[in-house]
Every structure is written in C-alpha cells, then in structure tokens.
Design a protein around this motif. Sequence first.
Motif, PDB file in Angstrom:
ATOM      1  N   TYR A  22       0.668  -1.284  -0.226  1.00 26.29           N
ATOM      2  CA  TYR A  22       0.149   0.494   0.053  1.00 26.29           C
ATOM      3  C   TYR A  22       0.546   1.088  -0.175  1.00 26.29           C
ATOM      4  O   TYR A  22       1.853   1.252   0.683  1.00 26.29           O
ATOM      5  N   CYS A 107      -5.740  -6.762   8.080  1.00 25.44           N
ATOM      6  CA  CYS A 107      -6.140  -6.553   6.469  1.00 25.44           C
ATOM      7  C   CYS A 107      -6.683  -5.315   7.253  1.00 25.44           C
ATOM      8  O   CYS A 107      -7.306  -5.441   7.934  1.00 25.44           O
ATOM      9  N   ASP A 108      -6.078  -3.773   6.242  1.00 25.74           N
ATOM     10  CA  ASP A 108      -6.417  -2.946   7.524  1.00 25.74           C
ATOM     11  C   ASP A 108      -8.066  -2.732   7.201  1.00 25.74           C
ATOM     12  O   ASP A 108      -8.906  -1.938   7.776  1.00 25.74           O
ATOM     13  N   GLU A 109      -8.858  -2.828   5.920  1.00 28.57           N
ATOM     14  CA  GLU A 109     -10.502  -2.309   5.866  1.00 28.57           C
ATOM     15  C   GLU A 109     -10.887  -3.632   6.832  1.00 28.57           C
ATOM     16  O   GLU A 109     -12.435  -3.406   7.298  1.00 28.57           O
ATOM     17  N   THR A 110     -10.322  -5.257   6.857  1.00 29.38           N
ATOM     18  CA  THR A 110     -11.722  -5.694   6.916  1.00 29.38           C
ATOM     19  C   THR A 110     -11.238  -6.471   8.906  1.00 29.38           C
ATOM     20  O   THR A 110     -11.900  -6.753   9.625  1.00 29.38           O
TER      21      THR A 110
END
Length: 310
Positions: A22, A107-110
């Motif tokens: 990222y 995971c930064d999103e989940t």
Amino acid sequence: MSQPREMIDVVGTGFTVLDRLYSDGQLASEALGGSCGNVLVSLAMLHRQVVPVLSLGFDEIGSRLVDEFRVAGANTQYICRHYGRRSPVLRQELDTSSGRHSFSFVCDETLEEYPRYEPIGRDEVRLAMDALERCTVFYADRLSPTILEAMECAHSSGAIIYFEPSIYDESLFSEALALTSILKYSSDRLGQMLDEPVAASTAIAIVTHGEDGLEVRHGHERVWSAAIPAKRVLDTCGSGDMVSVGLIDWLLTQSISAQTSLTLHDIMCGVSAGQRLAAENCAFAGARGVFRHHDIEYLRSLLSEVGSHF
C-alpha cells in the motif's frame, strides 16, 4: 561408472508470503515477498539455478506465489501445497514522502488477521533431500526443527550455509550457528542477543546498521562498509535482501565452496556488489523494484562493477 550428479546453485526455505504493498494508503501492487521469497526469486531472475523448498496452501494465493517463482525460472517441484491451509499474506505500508515502510499481518479494511507463514515439515524435507544434497548454497531466514534438519543435510553435503534470521529462536540457534558459513542479522533487532555467541563461532557475520551501512565480522576482527548513497529514495524495503542477493550471486560467480577457508576480506567484493544493488533498489517501490524496472544486462553490469568503497 555412475556420472556425478549435477549441482544446484541455491536451495532455500523460510519466510515467503504474498506482499500487499500500500503506497500512501492505496493498494499499489501484490507480489511474492518475504526475505526468503525475495532472495530466491531475485537469484532466479539472475539466471541462477534456484530451488525453493516451501509449504503453501492449495489456494489462489499459493498458486500466485508458485507462478511467480516459475516465471522467474526457479524449479518449483519442491513447493508443497496443502488442502485446508491458507497461504501467507503480509501488508506493507509505504510512505513515499519519507521512504519509510511498516508491516502488518492484519487487513486494514476488515481487521481480519492474514494467514501466517508455516515452516516446512518432515515430508517436505524428505521430498527435497536430493536437492539438499546437491546445492552449492543453502539459504534460510527462519528456524524450526525441520528447517534445521534441512540445514544439516545441506551442510553435510558441503553446501555454504547462508543464515539470515530476523527472529531469535534460542532453542535452535546454537545448533544452526554451528552449521552456518555466513550469518546476516540486524544490529538493532538482534545485536544484543547474537553478538557474543557469533563472535565465538567460526561463522562470518554481516551485521547491518540500517542506512549507515554494515559491519563484516569474523571472530573479533571487523571491517566497516558504509552504505552506498542512493540516487533516489522512494522505498528502503528489501535493501537487506538485495545485499544477500548480491553476495550469494558473487559467491556463485567465484565458485566458492564451503571447503574454502573464507576470511571476511574474501567476501567484501560480494558485499559491495550487494550494497550497490540495494542502493539502486531504493529508487523503486517494493522489495524488488530494481528487478521490475531493469533488465538482466543492467543488473549484471551493476553487480560486476570493479572497485569497492570500504
């Protein structure tokens, strides 16, 4: 009369993951990563005979990692796939303004934890025994009882053992050190634990000091090698791996074997080649950016430059 078996340049095992990069918060790329993965695939791209010995899941990510090794030219027959296992993933965050990076297994999103790396088992060691007995260099960056078994097999067959730990495993380290020809580690991360036992060993040690440079040690003899200034710094990730790639490639070029009585002065040209590669790699995002942006002829010219800076 039987013919002598053909030698293999490098057999390696250890931390190999799908690296999700990222850049400034945005997904930039997904590629094979981890120190072991980076070193082995880079050497394969340099047209070295490379045999990864790994344990992965029978999943999409595992297929991607195997394919990346295969495309690079590595022999993937000793990468074992397991049903019911998920192949490992690592998130890398890059701040392009500073060139700094950080890593996460979440995971930064989940907020789901990514699957972790698992070392090879005894079945993988048995399967790879023929390769372990024919390698010139054996590379590892992790320890487990089975990795130590593989290391012992390669050592007993005359391989150079290149060990690059990032985690200290006290229960196995002394046995691994006794087998090691070249040990590479970070002074900041492992110096307090490793400096004394390594000084008492026969291994040549490469002790990294980040952007300042590195020391090469043999017993209590030391030679300092300052970092080569990078023309541009976008991402420092993979710098240490590139030092290992350059040095291992140099050892192979010089046809140096474990039977050679190496001194630290003998490997300084190889260390310098690795530092040149590391400096060039800093200009690109990702641990192997230099390999994605330059062809083999350029990389070979970089590694074979005459002269040193120590």
